[in-house]
Design a protein around this motif. Structure first.
Motif, short mmCIF file in Angstrom:
data_model
loop_
_atom_site.label_atom_id
_atom_site.label_comp_id
_atom_site.label_asym_id
_atom_site.label_seq_id
_atom_site.Cartn_x
_atom_site.Cartn_y
_atom_site.Cartn_z
N GLU A 151 54.62 63.61 73.61
CA GLU A 151 55.39 62.43 73.23
C GLU A 151 56.82 62.80 72.84
O GLU A 151 57.77 62.11 73.17
N GLU A 155 60.08 61.47 74.63
CA GLU A 155 61.11 60.78 73.82
C GLU A 155 62.48 61.42 74.07
O GLU A 155 63.49 60.73 74.24
N ARG A 158 63.82 60.40 77.31
CA ARG A 158 64.32 59.01 77.24
C ARG A 158 65.71 58.95 76.61
O ARG A 158 66.54 58.14 77.02
N LYS A 248 67.17 46.55 84.18
CA LYS A 248 65.91 47.06 84.74
C LYS A 248 65.85 46.86 86.24
O LYS A 248 65.34 47.71 86.97
N GLN A 260 57.42 52.81 83.05
CA GLN A 260 57.21 52.46 81.65
C GLN A 260 58.17 53.24 80.76
O GLN A 260 58.76 52.68 79.82
N GLN A 261 58.35 54.53 81.04
CA GLN A 261 59.28 55.35 80.27
C GLN A 261 60.72 54.86 80.48
O GLN A 261 61.52 54.81 79.53
N SER A 263 61.66 51.81 81.23
CA SER A 263 61.80 50.55 80.51
C SER A 263 62.11 50.79 79.04
O SER A 263 62.98 50.15 78.44
N MET A 264 61.40 51.76 78.45
CA MET A 264 61.65 52.10 77.05
C MET A 264 63.04 52.69 76.86
O MET A 264 63.74 52.40 75.88
N ALA A 265 63.47 53.53 77.82
CA ALA A 265 64.80 54.16 77.74
C ALA A 265 65.90 53.10 77.86
O ALA A 265 66.92 53.17 77.17
N GLU A 267 65.67 49.90 77.06
CA GLU A 267 65.72 49.10 75.82
C GLU A 267 66.43 49.88 74.71
O GLU A 267 67.20 49.30 73.94
N ASP A 268 66.19 51.17 74.66
CA ASP A 268 66.86 52.02 73.67
C ASP A 268 68.37 52.09 73.96
O ASP A 268 69.19 51.96 73.05
#
Length: 707
Positions: A151, A155, A158, A248, A260-261, A263-265, A267-268
């Motif tokens: 993780e 992270e 990301r 996106k 998925q990773q 998408s998280m990156a 948003e960050d």
């Protein structure tokens, strides 16, 4: 892009005019000189158009300077490619340039930088490729002493991806577009400040929401001031889901663990990097537009004020009114020199009205006073009523004069140098009297920001404000012309090509050698060379000269043309002055040369017809309604005389002769739509207004324009 192409793309002015104007500017020519005496070269560009060339020339030079700095930095980093260099050199926008440079900019320690040092950049690249089948297995290969879990590895990757996303020009431009088009400014009151007295003037903005791209400049500046003073908090909002969706769509093109990773990156990146940066940019851009708008209003107002109607060379008795401390009275000669000063006490607590009237009557006779100027501050109405009761042995006009900025002048070094043996009260009264005689000559002594004819002048970009106001003052001074034998250092400083040091030298020469008798004498002033003479001579006037052209706007370089005209008409130059019939016979084409064309010749003829004509109107007497003394005397429906004393984007303020000014909102200026307040009213215009609403508690008066 070349400078000329850059300016033309911003202004749509003729290329030849731009090229010649830039050349003249590079030769240290001033805007007034270029617009007045180089019309053939510029294609008859006016001061505003030349000012635009100056502005965009400065922008281009700033852009080029920044390019040099960036290219040098990239060379030192050894990352400058031929393609990158070409891209930078072709850029014509500073924001685009900074976006190009952003990925290479030296950064303080970031989460992405830490992840790179931990060896996670290859993992980030693989996730971005969206081709990894077993992401957890791949990520496990990057576990080390610093990266202890899968993780943590993901992270870190990301963080690197988020930085890449933030640095992509296309993504920044997309989010920037949404801020420009759809952003709203939202305000919330700071709860523990809500009941503070100073906060009440911002009460309207305790809970407020409005589109950022359409908010009026005065409202944005008020909101920003309220935030600065700690009464509200503001934030800039757009539709976050819409913005994220668009990012996106540009990056994610698979449905996998990688997506998925990503998408998280994304948003960050949006929340931590893009949103703060671009929301700040949006509010900064909005503030800049609001500043420009406010400065434009201030500049318009200042020009109208400086070109206000002068009474001219008259003997004036000026009164700076007051109650407890009395009314300071000064007598000025026709040249504005102080002849006498006295304090009278017509009002409470002394109430010596009879003694005051007797003193004023004797001063009017003794100093052959032609006009009385009364400051519009405390006790102004009472003093005006006292003066209007009096009967003089001759006609004496009575004027109420704005005191705005007089206290600033009276305490200034300029005032101390002019009147070292008098206190601030005497100097203030002198300033009031001189303003009536010649507003321009007196107001140039005061910092323009202190005159009080703008909106939020202390909140706007101060360097930009100063540049704009200095340009206005310079334009006004040179459009009127300056009597070199009576002008102050302050006034001479604004003459084209002169400046403060040469102005001091002119005054020193005048003091040591007496009055200038011709324009050629100006060349004798220390350090005043040929360039300064060329730039300034046409705007300097010699009264009652041997050569009548010395008291005109005809430039000395054109004297030979006028002399030839006179010779061809069988007369002397003095015979041409004011002789419309004779001037109409002159065939201008006959006097055209390579450097002097029809435009300049028409100007010369126009000047010969009315040499040295002051473009300003003459001062007119104005009387307020004598029954209105305080705000409590007002009621709805009244028709009253008033004077416009300030203009803003949302309306104009009107002096009704009482302490509080009334507001004519822009919607009440006309039955039809008004987009520009200045198109309907002007500063110091005498108008009739109707009282719409009176709020005695909040000291607010709503008016409408009648005529």
């Amino acid at each position: 892009m070349q400078l000329f192409n850059f300016i033309q793309s911003k202004t749509n002015l003729p290329s030849k005019g731009i090229e010649n104007t830039v050349q003249l500017l590079n030769e240290d020519c001033t805007i007034p000189f270029i617009s007045r005496y180089r019309k053939e070269q510029t294609g008859n560009l006016n001061e505003v158009e030349i000012g635009e060339i100056v502005k965009f020339k400065s922008q281009f030079e700033e852009l080029e300077k920044r390019k040099v700095t960036i290219l040098k930095a990239l060379e030192e980093q050894e990352v400058l490619t031929a393609e990158l260099k070409q891209k930078i050199e072709a850029t014509t926008d500073l924001t685009v340039l900074e976006d190009i440079y952003l990925p290479f900019k030296k950064k303080r320690k970031t989460k992405a930088e830490t992840a790179r040092k931990n060896g996670l950049e290859p993992l980030a690249k693989m996730i971005m490729s969206q081709r990894v089948n077993d992401l957890e297995y791949t990520a496990s290969k990057y576990i080390n002493k610093e990266v202890k879990t899968i993780e943590t590895a993901l992270e870190g990757a990301r963080f690197i991806i988020a930085e890449w996303i933030n640095e992509r020009t296309d993504i920044r431009n997309n989010v920037r577009y949404q801020f420009n088009k759809f952003a709203s400014i939202i305000t919330k009151v700071v709860k523990d400040k809500i009941n503070e007295e100073k906060a009440q003037k911002f009460k309207d903005y305790f809970e407020w929401s409005e589109r950022l791209n359409s908010i009026p400049s005065h409202r944005l500046l008020a909101i920003l001031r309220a935030e600065k003073e700690g009464f509200i908090r503001i934030k800039i909002e757009i539709d976050n889901e819409r913005a994220l969706s668009k990012i996106k769509d540009r990056i994610i093109h698979s449905n996998s663990n990688c997506s998925q990773q990503l998408s998280m990156a994304i948003e960050d990146a949006y929340k931590r990097l893009l949103m703060p940066s671009l929301s700040n940019e949006a509010i900064s851009n909005a503030k800049q537009k609001a500043d420009d708008s406010a400065i434009q209003v201030f500049a318009k107002n200042l020009k109208q004020l400086l070109l206000g109607a002068p009474l001219g060379e008259k003997t004036i008795l000026a009164i700076d009114p007051g109650f407890r401390t009395g009314c300071k009275v000064v007598c000025l000669n026709a040249q504005g020199g102080l002849e006498y000063n006295e304090t009278i006490y017509p009002h409470a607590p002394k109430n010596d009205a009879r003694g005051a009237m007797k003193k004023i009557s004797s001063l009017v006779d003794a100093y052959k006073i032609e006009a009385i100027a009364i400051g519009n501050g405390t006790a102004s109405r009472e003093t005006e009523q006292l003066i209007r009761k009096m009967r003089f042995n001759k006609d004496v006009e009575v004027f109420v004069v704005s005191e705005a900025g007089a206290s600033i002048y009276s305490a200034s070094k300029i005032a101390r140098d002019e009147f070292p043996n008098y206190d601030v009260t005497v100097r203030g009264a002198v300033s009031i009297g001189r303003r009536l005689a010649d507003p321009l000559a007196e107001l140039v002594k005061i910092d323009a920001k202190s005159i009080g004819v703008g909106q939020y002048q202390h909140d706007v970009d101060q360097a930009k404000l100063k540049t704009s106001l200095d340009t206005v003052v310079e334009s006004c001074v040179n459009s009127v012309g300056v009597n070199i034998n009576t002008a102050s250092v302050s006034l001479l400083s604004y003459v084209s090509g002169i400046g403060p040091k040469l102005a001091e030298n002119i005054i020193k020469y005048r003091d040591e050698n007496g009055a200038f008798t011709s324009r050629n004498d100006i060349k004798k002033v220390a350090r005043l060379g040929n360039k300064a003479f060329e730039q300034g001579a046409g705007f300097l006037r010699i009264k009652n000269p041997n050569n009548p052209l010395d008291d005109s706007a005809v430039h000395p370089e054109s004297y030979v043309i006028v002399e030839k005209m006179a010779k061809d008409e069988g007369c002397i130059v003095a015979d041409l002055i004011g002789n419309k019939e004779l001037l109409q016979k002159i065939k201008l084409e006959k006097y055209c040369t390579k450097t002097v064309g029809i435009l300049t010749l028409k100007d010369i003829l126009s000047e010969l017809e009315k040499p040295g004509l002051d473009p300003r109107e003459k001062a007119k007497v104005f009387t307020f309604n004598q029954n209105i003394r305080t705000i409590t005397d007002l009621h709805e429906g009244q028709l009253l005389p008033g004077i416009v004393n300030n203009i803003t984007n949302f309306g104009c303020f009107v002096d009704l002769g009482i302490k509080e000014s009334g507001l004519i909102h822009i919607s009440n200026l006309s039955d039809s739509f008004v987009s520009d307040v200045s198109s309907v009213v002007s500063l110091h215009q005498q108008i009739i207004v109707k009282v719409l609403e009176v709020d005695s508690v909040r000291k607010r008066i709503q008016l409408s324009l009648v005529k």
